[in-house]
Design an enzyme around this catalytic site. Structure first.
Site, PDB file in Angstrom:
ATOM      1  N   MET A 102       8.462   2.005  -6.020  1.00 12.22           N
ATOM      2  CA  MET A 102       7.603   3.031  -6.605  1.00 12.22           C
ATOM      3  C   MET A 102       8.455   4.038  -7.367  1.00 12.22           C
ATOM      4  O   MET A 102       9.359   4.652  -6.788  1.00 12.22           O
ATOM      5  CB  MET A 102       6.827   3.763  -5.504  1.00 12.22           C
ATOM      6  CG  MET A 102       5.887   2.874  -4.708  1.00 12.22           C
ATOM      7  SD  MET A 102       5.140   3.754  -3.314  1.00 12.22           S
ATOM      8  CE  MET A 102       6.539   3.781  -2.178  1.00 12.22           C
ATOM      9  N   ILE A 159      10.572   3.166   2.831  1.00 11.26           N
ATOM     10  CA  ILE A 159      11.995   3.424   2.612  1.00 11.26           C
ATOM     11  C   ILE A 159      12.180   4.579   1.631  1.00 11.26           C
ATOM     12  O   ILE A 159      11.604   4.566   0.533  1.00 11.26           O
ATOM     13  CB  ILE A 159      12.706   2.163   2.067  1.00 11.26           C
ATOM     14  CG1 ILE A 159      12.519   0.996   3.032  1.00 11.26           C
ATOM     15  CG2 ILE A 159      14.188   2.431   1.847  1.00 11.26           C
ATOM     16  CD1 ILE A 159      13.048  -0.324   2.510  1.00 11.26           C
ATOM     17  N   GLY A 189       9.407   8.938  -5.131  1.00 11.66           N
ATOM     18  CA  GLY A 189      10.098   7.756  -5.620  1.00 11.66           C
ATOM     19  C   GLY A 189      10.747   7.003  -4.467  1.00 11.66           C
ATOM     20  O   GLY A 189      11.619   7.542  -3.790  1.00 11.66           O
ATOM     21  N   SER A 190      10.342   5.774  -4.235  1.00  6.32           N
ATOM     22  CA  SER A 190      10.792   5.093  -3.026  1.00  6.32           C
ATOM     23  C   SER A 190      10.397   3.618  -3.074  1.00  6.32           C
ATOM     24  O   SER A 190      10.120   3.079  -4.129  1.00  6.32           O
ATOM     25  CB  SER A 190      10.179   5.775  -1.801  1.00  6.32           C
ATOM     26  OG  SER A 190       8.810   6.089  -2.056  1.00  6.32           O
ATOM     27  N   ARG A 191      10.331   3.007  -1.887  1.00  7.94           N
ATOM     28  CA  ARG A 191      10.063   1.570  -1.824  1.00  7.94           C
ATOM     29  C   ARG A 191       9.402   1.206  -0.499  1.00  7.94           C
ATOM     30  O   ARG A 191       9.616   1.863   0.525  1.00  7.94           O
ATOM     31  CB  ARG A 191      11.400   0.838  -1.974  1.00  7.94           C
ATOM     32  CG  ARG A 191      11.442  -0.604  -1.558  1.00  7.94           C
ATOM     33  CD  ARG A 191      12.833  -1.161  -1.781  1.00  7.94           C
ATOM     34  NE  ARG A 191      13.131  -2.304  -0.929  1.00  7.94           N
ATOM     35  CZ  ARG A 191      14.324  -2.863  -0.854  1.00  7.94           C
ATOM     36  NH1 ARG A 191      15.333  -2.408  -1.574  1.00  7.94           N
ATOM     37  NH2 ARG A 191      14.526  -3.892  -0.058  1.00  7.94           N
TER      38      ARG A 191
END
Length: 232
Positions: A102, A159, A189-191
């Site tokens: 993301m 994450i 902002g990540s995953r």
């Protein structure tokens, strides 16, 4: 009234977790504008971006226990067989891992990929590497959830990334959860990694865009095998 309804249907609601941030950006815009008027408009742009970041749209989720639905908006950054994180207690055998990255313009509300029951929540501190890197799955700060489903236990791992400094989880252990139900949020902002047991066949490819609560990322019980995509 039709015009008013059109406006209402176009405007996406902001998640309540974003209210303090949107308000803070707007106050900062007023202060900057008082110091130097053009800065107000710069601050207003960032305020609108903040509201956009924390948007929480409604989604139409397929209600099929044989389907795994994307838990996040973003780009599929990995589809591979990987041993799940130790803290999830999902064993040492490789599972199908689908990773979704993301960026700061994606909706960051996370949703459950399948219907079931939360059996484990494991938070682990770590680094804040670029979430697109493969090693981020092991080294970054993360929050893992295990969902007991019709097809066995699956893992969903939030994450943190370079900018993300806060992982929020909206569910608790032993709670039932529906496919598409909101389970958390990550700033900024990540995953997400999804670990699926034997029998799951991927229905997305690396580089594909996924929509939380709507895009089918995997299917159980199908003899088709993984799909093959062509970029055009």
């Amino acid at each position: 009234m039709s015009l008013l309804n059109s406006v209402r249907n176009t405007i996406v609601p902001v998640h309540k977790e974003g209210y303090p941030f949107v308000a803070g950006f707007f106050v900062a815009s007023l202060v900057l504008g008082w110091i130097f008027k053009p800065l107000f408009w710069v601050g207003l742009i960032f305020t609108l971006w903040c509201a956009y970041f924390f948007r929480d749209p409604e989604r139409m989720t397929p209600q099929d226990d044989d389907l795994a639905i994307s838990p996040a908006d973003g780009r599929v950054s990995g589809v591979q067989m990987v041993t799940p994180p130790v803290e999830l207690n999902l064993g040492h055998e490789p599972m199908l891992r689908i990773s979704i990255f993301m960026n700061v313009f994606d909706c960051h509300v996370n949703r459950s990929p399948m219907r079931g029951r939360i059996t484990n929540i494991a938070y682990r501190q770590g680094s804040f590497l670029n979430a697109e890197l493969d090693k981020a799955s092991e080294q970054n700060e993360r929050n893992g959830l295990v969902v007991e489903t019709k097809h066995g236990e699956i893992g969903v791992v939030q994450i943190a990334g370079l900018v993300a400094r806060r992982i929020l989880c909206f569910v608790n252990e032993n709670e039932p959860v529906d496919a598409g139900e909101r389970i958390g949020l990550i700033r900024f902002g990540s995953r997400l990694d999804i670990f699926l047991p034997v029998g799951a066949a991927a229905r997305v490819s690396v580089g594909q865009r996924a929509i939380a609560g709507e895009t089918v990322i995997a299917e159980f019980g199908s003899s088709k095998g993984p799909i093959v995509s062509r970029r055009s």
